[in-house]
Write a protein that holds these residues in place. Structure first.
Motif, short mmCIF file in Angstrom:
data_model
loop_
_atom_site.label_atom_id
_atom_site.label_comp_id
_atom_site.label_asym_id
_atom_site.label_seq_id
_atom_site.Cartn_x
_atom_site.Cartn_y
_atom_site.Cartn_z
N HIS A 189 0.85 -1.19 0.00
CA HIS A 189 0.00 0.00 0.00
C HIS A 189 0.89 1.25 0.00
CE1 HIS A 189 -3.53 -2.48 0.67
NE2 HIS A 189 -2.89 -3.08 1.65
N PRO A 190 1.52 1.55 -1.13
CA PRO A 190 2.37 2.74 -1.18
C PRO A 190 1.53 4.00 -1.02
CG PRO A 190 2.05 1.82 -3.38
CD PRO A 190 1.48 0.83 -2.42
N ALA A 191 2.17 5.03 -0.48
CA ALA A 191 1.45 6.28 -0.23
C ALA A 191 1.13 7.02 -1.52
CB ALA A 191 2.28 7.17 0.69
N ALA A 192 1.93 6.80 -2.55
CA ALA A 192 1.72 7.51 -3.81
C ALA A 192 2.27 6.66 -4.95
CB ALA A 192 2.41 8.88 -3.78
N PHE A 193 2.03 7.14 -6.17
CA PHE A 193 2.49 6.42 -7.36
C PHE A 193 3.22 7.37 -8.30
CE2 PHE A 193 -0.77 3.61 -5.82
CZ PHE A 193 -0.36 2.34 -6.18
N ILE A 194 4.14 6.79 -9.07
CA ILE A 194 4.73 7.49 -10.20
C ILE A 194 3.95 7.06 -11.44
CG2 ILE A 194 6.77 7.78 -11.64
CD1 ILE A 194 8.49 7.21 -9.25
N GLY A 195 3.30 7.99 -12.10
CA GLY A 195 2.58 7.67 -13.33
C GLY A 195 3.53 7.64 -14.50
N VAL A 196 3.39 6.63 -15.37
CA VAL A 196 4.28 6.48 -16.52
C VAL A 196 3.45 6.30 -17.78
CG1 VAL A 196 6.16 5.15 -17.55
CG2 VAL A 196 6.02 5.36 -15.06
N ASP A 197 3.65 7.20 -18.74
CA ASP A 197 3.04 7.10 -20.05
C ASP A 197 4.09 6.65 -21.05
OD1 ASP A 197 0.54 7.89 -19.22
OD2 ASP A 197 0.92 10.02 -19.58
N LEU A 198 3.77 5.65 -21.85
CA LEU A 198 4.69 5.14 -22.87
C LEU A 198 4.28 5.66 -24.23
CD1 LEU A 198 4.86 1.42 -21.68
CD2 LEU A 198 6.37 3.30 -21.05
N GLY A 273 9.86 5.30 -2.13
CA GLY A 273 8.82 4.50 -1.50
C GLY A 273 7.47 4.56 -2.19
N ARG A 274 7.48 4.81 -3.50
CA ARG A 274 6.23 4.90 -4.25
C ARG A 274 6.04 3.69 -5.15
NH1 ARG A 274 6.56 10.63 -7.18
NH2 ARG A 274 8.77 10.06 -7.27
N GLY A 275 4.80 3.49 -5.59
CA GLY A 275 4.51 2.46 -6.57
C GLY A 275 4.61 3.05 -7.97
N ILE A 276 4.37 2.19 -8.98
CA ILE A 276 4.43 2.62 -10.38
C ILE A 276 3.09 2.34 -11.03
CG2 ILE A 276 5.55 2.25 -12.61
CD1 ILE A 276 8.06 1.43 -11.14
N ALA A 277 2.51 3.36 -11.63
CA ALA A 277 1.25 3.22 -12.36
C ALA A 277 1.53 3.36 -13.84
CB ALA A 277 0.25 4.30 -11.91
N LEU A 278 1.34 2.26 -14.58
CA LEU A 278 1.66 2.24 -16.00
C LEU A 278 0.41 2.39 -16.85
CD1 LEU A 278 4.25 -0.67 -16.30
CD2 LEU A 278 4.67 1.74 -16.74
N GLU A 279 0.56 3.12 -17.94
CA GLU A 279 -0.53 3.26 -18.90
C GLU A 279 -0.82 1.90 -19.54
OE1 GLU A 279 -1.31 5.75 -23.06
OE2 GLU A 279 0.68 5.57 -22.19
N THR A 280 -2.08 1.54 -19.67
CA THR A 280 -2.47 0.30 -20.31
C THR A 280 -2.42 0.45 -21.82
OG1 THR A 280 -3.89 -0.35 -18.48
CG2 THR A 280 -4.30 -1.41 -20.60
N LEU A 281 -1.60 -0.38 -22.47
CA LEU A 281 -1.44 -0.29 -23.92
C LEU A 281 -1.92 -1.55 -24.63
CD1 LEU A 281 2.08 1.40 -24.10
CD2 LEU A 281 -0.15 2.45 -24.47
N THR A 282 -2.64 -2.41 -23.91
CA THR A 282 -3.14 -3.62 -24.53
C THR A 282 -4.04 -3.28 -25.72
OG1 THR A 282 -3.11 -4.73 -22.38
CG2 THR A 282 -4.39 -5.76 -24.14
N GLY A 283 -3.73 -3.85 -26.87
CA GLY A 283 -4.53 -3.62 -28.06
C GLY A 283 -4.26 -2.33 -28.77
#
Length: 322
Positions: A189-198, A273-283
């Motif tokens: 349960h990280p306090a925040a996330f790093i958003g990543v756009d590919l 201490g953050r998580g990683i939020a990745l953009e969904t690129l499926t399809g």
């Protein structure tokens, strides 16, 4: 688990310091080239055996210190080990072929400004002042300034381990340091996330405002594809072999780029201490409707590879976003 990260910092030497660094690299690489000739003539590839044949001569002829002489000898042995592995893996063709015979029959030669390893006896860092004290053939040279991105310098100060490489590239001086970062305790349960756009124009863009531009890489890929197309149209056996080689080279380059970018994102997430939020690129290849000139670029970039390499692990707070 330990994550290894390579940090490159730029040195800012004065003109006088540049001349001393140039003389040092030149001497180290001349000594390594001479040791490579001895290794080739005597058929010696082991570090200890080659040291017995070359150590004293290197110290006396080129004025290298004990540590620098040993690094020059080890660099020679490592180069022959790499060459043997490349020959064994067929990088230079089959045994008995002209190229294989030509490469295996030549000694290793080092460029005058090729990278030289430095250990902690030869190089010390003053992170507060952003200077280094470095061994040279003219004696210990202090107060050589360096610079780099703030995040990289923080990682360097906290996690640097082992040797660093001094090299000159395009008239600029750099130190390449290896940092070893231990994996943080699992945090579900990280306090925040790093958003990543590919993407293509920017291979990766984070919510911290950091972007990895793909412009130079894309220009190189276009050139490679044009060359492969030309070779495929030619249709000869040698042309097909070269086309296959260039295709493999592009795949390895893409893999290396994705690996380096993903590693930096993972290290930054672990450090803060953050998580990683990745953009969904499926399809994405089915959904997107690019113009014809853009289709090859879209369909050839391994988004899935970039995504997988950005995964910190099953317990590291990773999630996907649409």
């Amino acid at each position: 688990m330990v994550v290894k990260l390579v940090v490159r910092v730029k040195l800012l030497p004065t003109p006088l310091q540049v001349s001393v660094l140039e003389a040092t690299l030149s001497a180290c690489n001349e000594a390594a080239t001479w040791a490579a000739q001895v290794a080739f003539d005597e058929r010696v590839r082991k570090n200890l055996s080659l040291r017995k044949l070359t150590y004293r001569e290197i110290k006396s002829r080129w004025g290298l210190g004990a540590q620098a002489a040993q690094h020059a000898i080890k660099k020679t042995c490592d180069a022959y080990t790499t060459l043997a592995a490349n020959l064994r893996n067929g990088l230079y063709g089959r045994p008995g072929s002209k190229r294989h015979t030509r490469v295996s029959g030549k000694r290793v030669v080092f460029r005058p400004r090729g990278a030289q390893p430095y250990d902690d006896r030869m190089l010390s860092w003053q992170h507060g002042r952003r200077t280094v004290s470095i061994w040279t053939t003219g004696g210990r040279m202090k107060n050589v300034a360096f610079t780099g991105q703030a995040g990289q310098l923080e990682v360097l100060a906290r996690y640097r381990q082992g040797e660093s490489d001094l090299l000159c590239e395009g008239g600029q001086w750099y130190l390449i340091a290896t940092c070893e970062i231990s994996e943080v305790e699992p945090n579900t349960h990280p306090a925040a996330f790093i958003g990543v756009d590919l993407g293509i124009v920017n291979i990766a863009a984070t919510s911290d405002g950091e972007t990895r531009s793909g412009r130079r890489i894309n220009r190189k890929r276009v050139k490679d594809r044009a060359l492969r197309s030309k070779l495929q149209k030619k249709g000869t056996k040698s042309a097909k072999r070269r086309a296959k080689k260039y295709a493999g080279r592009e795949a390895r380059r893409n893999k290396d780029i994705n690996h380096k970018i993903a590693k930096r994102i993972v290290v930054e997430a672990a450090r803060t201490g953050r998580g990683i939020a990745l953009e969904t690129l499926t399809g994405i290849r089915e959904r997107a409707r690019p113009r014809k000139p853009q289709r090859t670029t879209l369909h050839s970039w391994p988004f899935g590879q970039a995504r997988e390499r950005s995964r910190p692990g099953p317990n590291s707070g990773h999630r996907s976003t649409a």
